[in-house]
Design an enzyme around this catalytic site. Sequence first.
Site, short mmCIF file in Angstrom:
data_model
loop_
_atom_site.label_atom_id
_atom_site.label_comp_id
_atom_site.label_asym_id
_atom_site.label_seq_id
_atom_site.Cartn_x
_atom_site.Cartn_y
_atom_site.Cartn_z
N LYS A 1 0.58 -14.22 7.58
CA LYS A 1 -1.02 -13.98 7.95
C LYS A 1 -1.25 -14.12 9.20
O LYS A 1 -1.99 -13.05 9.79
CB LYS A 1 -1.83 -14.87 7.22
CG LYS A 1 -2.12 -14.51 5.67
CD LYS A 1 -3.30 -15.10 5.17
CE LYS A 1 -3.86 -14.75 3.89
NZ LYS A 1 -5.05 -15.60 3.47
N LYS B 1 -5.34 -8.66 -3.48
CA LYS B 1 -6.72 -8.08 -3.04
C LYS B 1 -6.92 -7.57 -1.72
O LYS B 1 -8.01 -6.84 -1.30
CB LYS B 1 -7.76 -9.22 -3.40
CG LYS B 1 -7.55 -10.56 -2.81
CD LYS B 1 -8.66 -11.38 -3.28
CE LYS B 1 -8.27 -12.44 -4.25
NZ LYS B 1 -8.32 -13.75 -3.91
N LYS C 1 3.68 -8.17 -3.24
CA LYS C 1 2.74 -8.61 -4.34
C LYS C 1 1.46 -7.87 -4.22
O LYS C 1 1.08 -7.52 -3.28
CB LYS C 1 2.84 -10.24 -4.18
CG LYS C 1 1.73 -10.63 -3.32
CD LYS C 1 1.19 -12.23 -3.52
CE LYS C 1 0.13 -12.36 -2.47
NZ LYS C 1 -0.64 -13.65 -2.72
P1 AMP Z 1 -5.45 -15.87 -4.10
O1 AMP Z 1 -5.76 -14.73 -4.55
O2 AMP Z 1 -4.33 -15.72 -2.98
O3 AMP Z 1 -6.35 -16.91 -3.68
O4 AMP Z 1 -4.33 -16.48 -5.35
C1 AMP Z 1 -5.27 -17.09 -6.33
C2 AMP Z 1 -4.08 -17.46 -7.30
O5 AMP Z 1 -3.51 -16.33 -8.12
C3 AMP Z 1 -2.99 -18.27 -7.04
O6 AMP Z 1 -2.40 -19.11 -8.14
C4 AMP Z 1 -1.75 -17.10 -6.90
O7 AMP Z 1 -0.64 -17.55 -6.92
C5 AMP Z 1 -2.21 -16.03 -7.88
N1 AMP Z 1 -1.68 -14.78 -7.62
C6 AMP Z 1 -2.38 -14.02 -6.63
N2 AMP Z 1 -1.65 -12.94 -6.44
C7 AMP Z 1 -0.86 -12.77 -7.59
C8 AMP Z 1 0.08 -11.89 -7.96
N3 AMP Z 1 0.30 -10.61 -7.47
N4 AMP Z 1 0.96 -12.20 -9.08
C9 AMP Z 1 0.95 -13.56 -9.58
N5 AMP Z 1 -0.13 -14.60 -9.17
C10 AMP Z 1 -0.89 -14.14 -8.15
#
Ligand code: AMP
Length: 341
Positions: A119, A205, A202
């Site tokens: 980041k 968003k 991955k």
């Molecule tokens: P975040 O959107 O980064 O706050 O992620 C929130 C949760 O979603 C965390 O547990 C991440 O590990 C999971 N997560 C986010 N993107 C992915 C993805 N592409 N595949 C699997 N898990 C995800």
Amino acid sequence: MTDAAFTPRVFSGIQPSGGLTLGNYLGALKRFVEMQDAGTFECVYCMVDLHAITVWQDPEELRKNTREAAAAFIAAGIDPARSILFNQSQAPEHAQLAWIFNTVARMGWMGRMTQWKDKAGKNSENASLGLFAYPALMAADILAYHATHVPVGEDQKQHLELTRDIAAKFNHDYDVDFFPITEPVIEGPATRVMSLRDGTKKMSKSDPSDMSRINLTDDADTISKKFKKARTDPEPLPETYAELKDRPEARNLVDIFAALSGVSTDAVMAEHGGAGWGQFKPRLAEVAVEKMAPMTDEMNRLMADPGEIDRILGEGAGRAREIAAPILAKTYDIVGLIASK
Ligand code: AMP
Ligand code: TRP
């Protein structure tokens, strides 16, 4: 004290830094619901808005995304009466405990975090101090509840190891057995859902391309279009899952199919092995729409009444603080801070 001395408690969080994706659903939300329904854990789920602002967020968007994430939790099956659902900033204990952990964690530990390196990139001089300290706040989220289990996607593994290191160093430095050594729960066929445009990245968003992800707010037509346009190699599906090893885009679509339909990847291969993309992609889109449409409808229904969402978050924060406040008070006491009686 062994970890068995702690109440089985789950904590997890999602950043409201944009709309949620199918990756969040399969990697996180779906697991959160399963752990709630297992009935063996007290579950605490949080929209981590203080984490979100470690990179710039438009204030109105942040508020909207926080409510939308809460709506997604409920639409996915989180019951705010059984689980605690709230936004992080309403429970000041998170930020207070994070400060203590800023004094426990070492600069070197933070500097090794891959999320920080990704980041902050080459321009780390210009990244916020909050982005660097992010994992100490995450440890505070978890440890303010003495959480024993944390369900997350694969990308959070390193942060959870750091949480364990912080708990262990605190316990060691102050010669106490106060914080549990939390277990990560990284399970299921879709702990790492990949971008639909690039099988090595991955699904996120924050990806600039909307075609790279399925948003939980996408309608049926958009979902079908995105899966049909998903990047793949030209070969049809092989007969076995093992043969997908060097075909990340193809494997990703099989993983998504398995996770959405609740069957093993072997079962998907047994049924669809040998199929061309012209056959498999529309089938995948169908499964996705079938699973996601009711959730999207429910989210939209909830979003029509933001006052009710705010009420749920406020109530959840009150219950969260009942757990976190005594743990923070005890931490202050251990550290030698004088608190009002
Ligand atoms: P975040 O959107 O980064 O706050 O992620 C929130 C949760 O979603 C965390 O547990 C991440 O590990 C999971 N997560 C986010 N993107 C992915 C993805 N592409 N595949 C699997 N898990 C995800
Ligand atoms: N860092 C996590 C992510 O980006 C979000 C998060 C913050 C979290 N605090 C947490 C996840 C505590 C689990 C537990 O996905």
